[in-house]
Write a protein that holds these residues in place. Structure first.
Motif, mmCIF file in Angstrom:
data_model
loop_
_atom_site.group_PDB
_atom_site.id
_atom_site.type_symbol
_atom_site.label_atom_id
_atom_site.label_comp_id
_atom_site.label_asym_id
_atom_site.label_seq_id
_atom_site.Cartn_x
_atom_site.Cartn_y
_atom_site.Cartn_z
ATOM 1 N N ILE A 166 0.831 -1.197 0.000
ATOM 2 C CA ILE A 166 0.000 0.000 0.000
ATOM 3 C C ILE A 166 0.868 1.250 0.000
ATOM 4 C CG2 ILE A 166 -0.277 -0.059 2.512
ATOM 5 C CD1 ILE A 166 -3.095 1.077 2.102
ATOM 6 N N GLU A 167 0.701 2.077 -1.003
ATOM 7 C CA GLU A 167 1.345 3.389 -1.121
ATOM 8 C C GLU A 167 2.836 3.372 -0.792
ATOM 9 O OE1 GLU A 167 -0.718 6.824 -0.120
ATOM 10 O OE2 GLU A 167 -2.681 5.916 -0.386
ATOM 11 N N GLY A 168 3.568 2.461 -1.404
ATOM 12 C CA GLY A 168 5.015 2.417 -1.245
ATOM 13 C C GLY A 168 5.512 1.631 -0.040
ATOM 14 N N TYR A 169 4.612 0.969 0.664
ATOM 15 C CA TYR A 169 4.989 0.175 1.828
ATOM 16 C C TYR A 169 4.574 -1.279 1.622
ATOM 17 C CZ TYR A 169 5.829 4.544 4.248
ATOM 18 O OH TYR A 169 6.314 5.758 4.603
ATOM 19 N N ILE A 170 5.370 -2.186 2.173
ATOM 20 C CA ILE A 170 5.054 -3.608 2.208
ATOM 21 C C ILE A 170 4.788 -3.943 3.668
ATOM 22 C CG2 ILE A 170 5.872 -5.950 1.750
ATOM 23 C CD1 ILE A 170 5.655 -4.269 -0.781
ATOM 24 N N LEU A 171 3.582 -4.387 3.971
ATOM 25 C CA LEU A 171 3.196 -4.730 5.345
ATOM 26 C C LEU A 171 3.155 -6.251 5.443
ATOM 27 C CD1 LEU A 171 0.323 -2.129 5.730
ATOM 28 C CD2 LEU A 171 2.783 -1.830 6.126
ATOM 29 N N THR B 135 -9.963 -0.866 18.253
ATOM 30 C CA THR B 135 -11.322 -0.479 17.892
ATOM 31 C C THR B 135 -11.396 0.099 16.490
ATOM 32 O OG1 THR B 135 -11.797 -0.012 20.206
ATOM 33 C CG2 THR B 135 -13.279 0.949 18.589
ATOM 34 N N PHE B 136 -10.400 0.907 16.121
ATOM 35 C CA PHE B 136 -10.483 1.651 14.871
ATOM 36 C C PHE B 136 -9.643 1.077 13.731
ATOM 37 C CE2 PHE B 136 -11.435 5.330 17.831
ATOM 38 C CZ PHE B 136 -12.800 5.195 17.672
ATOM 39 N N GLY B 137 -8.901 0.002 13.974
ATOM 40 C CA GLY B 137 -8.130 -0.561 12.876
ATOM 41 C C GLY B 137 -7.091 -1.573 13.320
ATOM 42 N N LYS B 138 -6.299 -2.021 12.344
ATOM 43 C CA LYS B 138 -5.250 -3.009 12.571
ATOM 44 C C LYS B 138 -3.885 -2.359 12.364
ATOM 45 C CE LYS B 138 -8.234 -6.661 10.850
ATOM 46 N NZ LYS B 138 -8.467 -7.670 9.813
ATOM 47 N N VAL B 139 -2.889 -2.819 13.130
ATOM 48 C CA VAL B 139 -1.524 -2.316 13.008
ATOM 49 C C VAL B 139 -0.651 -3.415 12.430
ATOM 50 C CG1 VAL B 139 0.469 -1.377 14.245
ATOM 51 C CG2 VAL B 139 -1.853 -0.776 14.980
ATOM 52 N N TYR B 140 0.114 -3.041 11.395
ATOM 53 C CA TYR B 140 0.979 -3.988 10.701
ATOM 54 C C TYR B 140 2.429 -3.539 10.760
ATOM 55 C CZ TYR B 140 -3.234 -5.919 8.600
ATOM 56 O OH TYR B 140 -4.454 -6.512 8.398
ATOM 57 N N TYR B 141 3.321 -4.517 10.801
ATOM 58 C CA TYR B 141 4.767 -4.300 10.697
ATOM 59 C C TYR B 141 5.139 -4.386 9.227
ATOM 60 C CZ TYR B 141 9.738 -5.451 10.927
ATOM 61 O OH TYR B 141 11.091 -5.463 10.744
ATOM 62 N N GLY B 142 6.058 -3.547 8.797
ATOM 63 C CA GLY B 142 6.491 -3.610 7.411
ATOM 64 C C GLY B 142 7.687 -2.734 7.142
ATOM 65 N N TYR B 143 7.840 -2.341 5.882
ATOM 66 C CA TYR B 143 8.986 -1.536 5.461
ATOM 67 C C TYR B 143 8.640 -0.775 4.196
ATOM 68 C CZ TYR B 143 9.593 -5.571 2.394
ATOM 69 O OH TYR B 143 9.382 -6.571 1.486
ATOM 70 N N LYS B 144 9.443 0.261 3.915
ATOM 71 C CA LYS B 144 9.255 1.018 2.684
ATOM 72 C C LYS B 144 9.723 0.174 1.505
ATOM 73 C CE LYS B 144 9.671 5.335 2.293
ATOM 74 N NZ LYS B 144 10.088 6.720 2.156
ATOM 75 N N HIS B 145 8.963 0.179 0.437
ATOM 76 C CA HIS B 145 9.259 -0.647 -0.737
ATOM 77 C C HIS B 145 10.664 -0.369 -1.270
ATOM 78 C CE1 HIS B 145 9.123 -2.090 -4.896
ATOM 79 N NE2 HIS B 145 8.144 -2.890 -4.498
ATOM 80 N N LYS C 128 13.143 1.140 0.413
ATOM 81 C CA LYS C 128 14.141 1.156 1.491
ATOM 82 C C LYS C 128 13.801 0.051 2.489
ATOM 83 C CE LYS C 128 15.075 6.089 1.241
ATOM 84 N NZ LYS C 128 15.114 7.345 1.995
ATOM 85 N N PRO C 129 14.098 -1.200 2.173
ATOM 86 C CA PRO C 129 13.696 -2.316 3.028
ATOM 87 C C PRO C 129 14.283 -2.281 4.439
ATOM 88 C CG PRO C 129 14.653 -3.115 0.954
ATOM 89 C CD PRO C 129 14.718 -1.628 0.941
ATOM 90 N N ASP C 130 15.343 -1.499 4.658
ATOM 91 C CA ASP C 130 15.910 -1.397 6.003
ATOM 92 C C ASP C 130 15.135 -0.416 6.882
ATOM 93 O OD1 ASP C 130 17.878 -3.266 5.473
ATOM 94 O OD2 ASP C 130 19.316 -1.765 4.804
#
Length: 67
Positions: free
Chosen positions: A8-13, A21-31, A33-35
Motif C-alpha cells: 500500500i502506497e510504497g509500503y510492504i506490510l 477499535t479503529f483498525g489493525k496495526v501492521y509491521y512492514g517496510y518502505k518498498h 528502502k527495506p531497512d
C-alpha cells in the motif's frame, strides 16, 4: 517474502502486530528502502468524530517513533 502481505502506497506490510477499535496495526517496510522498518495502522471506515479522537489520541502519545 511469502504470499501473506499487503502492499500500500510504497509500503510492504508483512505481519499484523495488533488490532484495536479503529483498525489493525501492521509491521512492514518502505518498498524502496527495506531497512526502514515501520508500523502502519490501517483504519476502518470512521465517522468524523471517531477520526478526530483517533488523531488526538496518537498526537498525545508524544513518542518519537509515532508520526
Amino acid at each position: 517474502m511469502g504470499d501473506n502481505y499487503i502492499e500500500i502506497e510504497g509500503y510492504i506490510l508483512t505481519n499484523k502486530l495488533g488490532e484495536g477499535t479503529f483498525g489493525k496495526v501492521y509491521y512492514g517496510y518502505k518498498h524502496d528502502k527495506p531497512d526502514d522498518k515501520v508500523a502502519v495502522k490501517l483504519l476502518k471506515e470512521l465517522t468524523k468524530d471517531q477520526l478526530e479522537r483517533e488523531v488526538i489520541h496518537h498526537y498525545d502519545c508524544k513518542h518519537p517513533n509515532i508520526a
